[in-house]
Design a protein around this motif. Structure first.
Motif, PDB file in Angstrom:
ATOM      1  N   GLY A   1       0.807  -1.210   0.000  1.00 59.83           N
ATOM      2  CA  GLY A   1       0.000   0.000   0.000  1.00 59.83           C
ATOM      3  C   GLY A   1       0.843   1.263   0.000  1.00 59.83           C
ATOM      4  O   GLY A   1       0.325   2.377   0.078  1.00 59.83           O
ATOM      5  N   ARG A   2       2.143   1.109  -0.018  1.00 61.66           N
ATOM      6  CA  ARG A   2       3.043   2.252  -0.031  1.00 61.66           C
ATOM      7  C   ARG A   2       3.241   2.633  -1.490  1.00 61.66           C
ATOM      8  O   ARG A   2       3.548   1.780  -2.315  1.00 61.66           O
ATOM      9  N   GLU A   3       3.066   3.885  -1.803  1.00 65.42           N
ATOM     10  CA  GLU A   3       3.178   4.290  -3.201  1.00 65.42           C
ATOM     11  C   GLU A   3       4.618   4.190  -3.683  1.00 65.42           C
ATOM     12  O   GLU A   3       5.545   4.538  -2.946  1.00 65.42           O
ATOM     13  N   VAL A   4       4.798   3.712  -4.899  1.00 64.59           N
ATOM     14  CA  VAL A   4       6.136   3.583  -5.491  1.00 64.59           C
ATOM     15  C   VAL A   4       6.052   4.107  -6.926  1.00 64.59           C
ATOM     16  O   VAL A   4       5.311   3.561  -7.748  1.00 64.59           O
ATOM     17  N   ALA A   5       6.800   5.171  -7.217  1.00 62.01           N
ATOM     18  CA  ALA A   5       6.775   5.718  -8.579  1.00 62.01           C
ATOM     19  C   ALA A   5       7.536   4.809  -9.529  1.00 62.01           C
ATOM     20  O   ALA A   5       7.158   4.647 -10.698  1.00 62.01           O
ATOM     21  N   ALA A   6       8.633   4.229  -9.032  1.00 61.43           N
ATOM     22  CA  ALA A   6       9.458   3.339  -9.860  1.00 61.43           C
ATOM     23  C   ALA A   6      10.394   2.593  -8.929  1.00 61.43           C
ATOM     24  O   ALA A   6      10.665   3.046  -7.812  1.00 61.43           O
ATOM     25  N   TYR A   7      10.871   1.426  -9.364  1.00 60.91           N
ATOM     26  CA  TYR A   7      11.808   0.639  -8.558  1.00 60.91           C
ATOM     27  C   TYR A   7      13.019   0.252  -9.395  1.00 60.91           C
ATOM     28  O   TYR A   7      12.867  -0.273 -10.505  1.00 60.91           O
TER      29      TYR A   7
ATOM     30  N   PRO B   1       9.917  -0.758 -20.204  1.00 60.30           N
ATOM     31  CA  PRO B   1      10.798  -0.314 -21.293  1.00 60.30           C
ATOM     32  C   PRO B   1      11.364   1.090 -21.092  1.00 60.30           C
ATOM     33  O   PRO B   1      12.532   1.339 -21.424  1.00 60.30           O
ATOM     34  N   ALA B   2      10.572   2.006 -20.519  1.00 59.20           N
ATOM     35  CA  ALA B   2      11.070   3.376 -20.327  1.00 59.20           C
ATOM     36  C   ALA B   2      12.209   3.389 -19.304  1.00 59.20           C
ATOM     37  O   ALA B   2      13.244   4.042 -19.505  1.00 59.20           O
ATOM     38  N   LEU B   3      12.034   2.643 -18.213  1.00 59.58           N
ATOM     39  CA  LEU B   3      13.084   2.597 -17.189  1.00 59.58           C
ATOM     40  C   LEU B   3      14.324   1.874 -17.701  1.00 59.58           C
ATOM     41  O   LEU B   3      15.458   2.290 -17.430  1.00 59.58           O
ATOM     42  N   VAL B   4      14.101   0.787 -18.426  1.00 56.05           N
ATOM     43  CA  VAL B   4      15.227   0.043 -18.997  1.00 56.05           C
ATOM     44  C   VAL B   4      16.001   0.964 -19.945  1.00 56.05           C
ATOM     45  O   VAL B   4      17.238   0.995 -19.940  1.00 56.05           O
TER      46      VAL B   4
ATOM     47  N   ALA C   1       8.070  -5.661 -10.031  1.00 53.24           N
ATOM     48  CA  ALA C   1       7.594  -5.366 -11.390  1.00 53.24           C
ATOM     49  C   ALA C   1       6.086  -5.561 -11.519  1.00 53.24           C
ATOM     50  O   ALA C   1       5.472  -5.056 -12.449  1.00 53.24           O
ATOM     51  N   ARG C   2       5.493  -6.287 -10.566  1.00 53.41           N
ATOM     52  CA  ARG C   2       4.036  -6.499 -10.627  1.00 53.41           C
ATOM     53  C   ARG C   2       3.268  -5.260 -10.188  1.00 53.41           C
ATOM     54  O   ARG C   2       2.087  -5.126 -10.499  1.00 53.41           O
ATOM     55  N   ILE C   3       3.918  -4.380  -9.404  1.00 49.79           N
ATOM     56  CA  ILE C   3       3.169  -3.236  -8.857  1.00 49.79           C
ATOM     57  C   ILE C   3       3.769  -1.882  -9.216  1.00 49.79           C
ATOM     58  O   ILE C   3       3.173  -0.860  -8.912  1.00 49.79           O
ATOM     59  N   ALA C   4       4.945  -1.868  -9.842  1.00 48.87           N
ATOM     60  CA  ALA C   4       5.569  -0.574 -10.172  1.00 48.87           C
ATOM     61  C   ALA C   4       6.475  -0.750 -11.383  1.00 48.87           C
ATOM     62  O   ALA C   4       6.998  -1.841 -11.613  1.00 48.87           O
ATOM     63  N   PRO C   5       6.673   0.329 -12.159  1.00 48.71           N
ATOM     64  CA  PRO C   5       7.670   0.252 -13.237  1.00 48.71           C
ATOM     65  C   PRO C   5       9.019  -0.102 -12.620  1.00 48.71           C
ATOM     66  O   PRO C   5       9.419   0.498 -11.627  1.00 48.71           O
ATOM     67  N   THR C   6       9.685  -1.084 -13.201  1.00 47.28           N
ATOM     68  CA  THR C   6      10.885  -1.655 -12.573  1.00 47.28           C
ATOM     69  C   THR C   6      11.983  -1.854 -13.600  1.00 47.28           C
ATOM     70  O   THR C   6      11.708  -2.132 -14.773  1.00 47.28           O
ATOM     71  N   ALA C   7      13.242  -1.693 -13.147  1.00 45.07           N
ATOM     72  CA  ALA C   7      14.398  -2.036 -13.980  1.00 45.07           C
ATOM     73  C   ALA C   7      15.529  -2.483 -13.076  1.00 45.07           C
ATOM     74  O   ALA C   7      15.530  -2.198 -11.876  1.00 45.07           O
ATOM     75  N   MET C   8      16.484  -3.200 -13.648  1.00 45.70           N
ATOM     76  CA  MET C   8      17.660  -3.656 -12.898  1.00 45.70           C
ATOM     77  C   MET C   8      18.935  -3.330 -13.657  1.00 45.70           C
ATOM     78  O   MET C   8      18.931  -3.213 -14.880  1.00 45.70           O
TER      79      MET C   8
END
Ligand SMILES: [Zn+2]
Length: 413
Positions: free
Chosen positions: A181-187, A333-336, A365-372
């Motif tokens: 429930g904590r907001e995450v813009a991106a990870y 894709p944008a974060l990558v 990645a299921r709840i926020a835009p994600t990249a590694m």
């Protein structure tokens, strides 16, 4: 794209100081989830974050969030990884991603740089799944993959009366914050590759485009036990011969879908496992991995066909149970693209790469835009006390992380 630089020596020094907690004689780290040593590492991390001006929150599954405020109270850009290790773990798996996040905060402090949105450094609970299975429990609970009660009740693999929840409370990390429930813009997550590709290519940075999918099977081959002497060859129903054909087929399926497919039989039980009895039953496991779901489906068809052929040729029955399915996880894709641009801007040679292992980022990645971001590790070796990485590669990955995070956090509003 900005082109700021972290303090690589400070990053290395922090990694080395953290690695003293649970240090093993062979130069590795044993810091199992929710152990006393895990508690000690967590407290050191929190002290460093508070010294860097962050506000720390701990949720009920022990995930730690250290927030560096922004100009505006927007959803934060989050980055981190985990502090727990395997029993024979190394100094970098997980620790690198957390310390890289901390180094970003310290660098921005040095520069007096105030970001638009906040940045949160996260340390996820029990990523390794070694003491408490399954793996990636903290991030999984945060992302809603596991219920909180279920996650807290996870038993210690050696002492089932001990639970993850009980141990978190004992070490002082059953926190008051709600899980999820904590907001995450991106990870973003920086991690050592744990494989040989970047080192072999001589590249300091891997742009991770996603994590591969997995299909796990349990196969039972049933024939008939009979005396190894009096039973003529044509009359046999030898379950192990059928299993051998299946094992060979699994390997061929892996090679047939090169270069990205992996196909492994890692566990076999033969019964009765007696040298003068024809095996009547064999149990084996299959682990298929591929970044593309369509290829995994094709591998599945080929496996089932191979099992049917093995059964027919040896007069056997085969039962193929799909035990676990984990779909391929493409990252945002944008974060990558931002990770790739950051590597290019800083002049780091890089390539796209798929993660072969699971990471907290896969659940995020299921709840926020994600990249590694991957950096090479020596010999591709991880989950081993001799795990090693070069300071200059760790610095490169952290520089890429810093600029990709900045590009995201400034645009978050
Ligand atoms: Zn890890």
């Amino acid at each position: 794209m900005r082109n700021l630089q972290v303090n690589g020596e400070r990053l290395w020094a922090s990694l080395m100081e953290l690695a003293r907690i649970g240090a093993t004689p062979k130069g590795g780290v044993c810091r199992l989830a929710a152990s006393d040593l895990d508690g000690e590492a967590r407290r050191l991390f929190i002290r460093w974050c508070e010294e860097a001006g962050c506000t720390v929150a701990v949720d009920a599954i022990g995930n730690i969030f250290a927030r560096r405020p922004g100009r505006n109270d927007l959803p934060p850009v989050m980055t981190g990884s985990h502090l727990d290790t395997q029993p024979t773990g190394g100094r970098f798996d997980g620790a690198y991603g957390v310390m890289a996040g901390l180094e970003i905060a310290r660098t921005l402090n040095d520069l007096g740089y105030e970001t638009e949105a906040p940045i949160e450094i996260v340390a996820w609970t029990n990523e390794e799944g070694s003491r408490f299975s399954p793996a990636m429990v903290g991030s999984g609970a945060f992302a809603g993959v596991f219920g909180l009660d279920q996650a807290l009740a996870t038993p210690d693999n050696n002492t089932p009366a001990i639970t993850l929840g009980g141990e978190l409370a004992r070490i002082g990390f059953a926190g008051p914050a709600p899980v999820g429930g904590r907001e995450v813009a991106a990870y973003f997550e920086a991690h050592i590759e744990q494989g040989p590709i970047l080192e072999a290519a001589g590249l300091p940075v891997g742009v991770v485009t996603g994590a591969q999918g997995q299909r796990w099977y349990e196969i039972t081959v049933t024939g008939q036990e009979a005396h190894a002497g009096p039973t003529p060859m044509p009359r046999r129903r030898d379950a192990l011969v059928g299993a051998a054909r299946i094992i060979d087929a699994v390997n061929r399926i892996g090679h047939a879908h090169a270069p990205h497919a992996c196909a492994t039989v890692g566990f076999v039980q033969v019964s009765p496992n007696s040298r003068n009895t024809i095996p009547g039953r064999v149990f084996l496991t299959v682990d298929f991995r591929n970044p593309e779901d369509a290829v995994l489906t094709q591998m599945d068809r080929e496996l089932r066909a191979a099992c049917a052929a093995a059964a027919a040729s040896q007069h056997l029955e085969t039962a193929v149970e799909e035990f676990w399915y984990f779909p391929p996880t493409p990252f945002d894709p944008a974060l990558v693209g931002r990770v790739r641009d950051a590597a290019a801007t800083q002049g780091y040679a890089h390539q796209d790469i798929t993660s072969g292992a699971g990471h907290d980022a896969v659940y995020m990645a299921r709840i926020a835009p994600t990249a590694m971001i991957f950096v090479p590790c020596v010999g591709g070796i991880s989950h081993n006390e001799i795990e090693d990485a070069k300071p200059e590669d760790l610095t490169a990955g952290c520089n890429v992380l810093l600029n990709a995070v900045l590009e995201t956090v400034e645009g978050a509003g």
